[in-house]
Design a protein around this motif. Structure first.
Motif, PDB file in Angstrom:
ATOM      1  N   GLN A   8     -41.173   2.952  33.150  1.00  0.00           N
ATOM      2  CA  GLN A   8     -39.921   3.296  32.483  1.00  0.00           C
ATOM      3  C   GLN A   8     -38.990   4.053  33.424  1.00  0.00           C
ATOM      4  N   GLN A   9     -39.540   4.909  34.265  1.00  0.00           N
ATOM      5  CA  GLN A   9     -38.713   5.626  35.229  1.00  0.00           C
ATOM      6  C   GLN A   9     -38.072   4.667  36.219  1.00  0.00           C
ATOM      7  N   HIS A  10     -38.839   3.687  36.717  1.00  0.00           N
ATOM      8  CA  HIS A  10     -38.287   2.691  37.642  1.00  0.00           C
ATOM      9  C   HIS A  10     -37.181   1.888  36.963  1.00  0.00           C
ATOM     10  N   PHE A  11     -37.415   1.473  35.728  1.00  0.00           N
ATOM     11  CA  PHE A  11     -36.408   0.688  35.014  1.00  0.00           C
ATOM     12  C   PHE A  11     -35.137   1.494  34.805  1.00  0.00           C
ATOM     13  N   LEU A  12     -35.248   2.741  34.351  1.00  0.00           N
ATOM     14  CA  LEU A  12     -34.059   3.568  34.114  1.00  0.00           C
ATOM     15  C   LEU A  12     -33.284   3.828  35.400  1.00  0.00           C
ATOM     16  N   PHE A  13     -33.998   4.065  36.490  1.00  0.00           N
ATOM     17  CA  PHE A  13     -33.318   4.303  37.763  1.00  0.00           C
ATOM     18  C   PHE A  13     -32.580   3.053  38.236  1.00  0.00           C
ATOM     19  N   ALA A  14     -33.252   1.896  38.188  1.00  0.00           N
ATOM     20  CA  ALA A  14     -32.626   0.649  38.637  1.00  0.00           C
ATOM     21  C   ALA A  14     -31.447   0.268  37.740  1.00  0.00           C
ATOM     22  N   PHE A  15     -31.607   0.435  36.431  1.00  0.00           N
ATOM     23  CA  PHE A  15     -30.528   0.083  35.510  1.00  0.00           C
ATOM     24  C   PHE A  15     -29.315   0.979  35.703  1.00  0.00           C
TER      25      PHE A  15
END
Length: 136
Positions: A90-97
């Motif tokens: 979830q952290q990777h997704f939020l950062f990339a988004f």
């Protein structure tokens, strides 16, 4: 268009936060198994059967035909999330988004020209004139 979209998203998110933090309570008054009154956030009115039964003779045993049911849904109290509450995916997704979303609104001074470094081809003969093929 961008401003309208942002305002619309802000309103939707504010309504979602409001609905998730409110405690909901639903009261129902049942008389002989049938729903007589439903009330949100307050007590449901009775059907008046208890008053009618109290006027009857005191010697007769009074049957209990009415029921009150209540349903309470408590709202969310803790709305503070920290970065460590999310797992790694979830952290990777939020950062990339967030990075890709913010890069959409970076203003460009001039439009990029993709073939600026490459020279045009050298024309030895004008083939359109030699073959006499013209666009009409």
């Amino acid at each position: 268009m961008k401003k309208v979209l942002q305002q619309g998203c802000s309103v939707v998110m504010a309504v979602l936060v409001l609905l998730s933090t409110i405690s909901w309570s639903v009261d129902k008054h049942l008389c002989m198994g049938r729903v007589m009154d439903i009330s949100f956030f307050s007590h449901a009115d009775d059907c008046g059967m208890e008053v009618a039964l109290s006027l009857l003779d005191e010697d007769i045993e009074k049957p209990g035909c009415c029921d009150d049911e209540s349903f309470v849904l408590t709202g969310q109290d803790d709305l503070k999330l920290t970065w460590s509450d999310f797992d790694l995916e979830q952290q990777h997704f939020l950062f990339a988004f967030s990075t890709s979303y913010l890069d959409l609104f970076v203003p460009l001074e001039e439009l990029p020209v993709p073939h600026l470094e490459y020279p045009p081809p050298i024309l030895v003969r004008d083939i359109h004139v030699l073959d006499q093929v013209f666009l009409i």
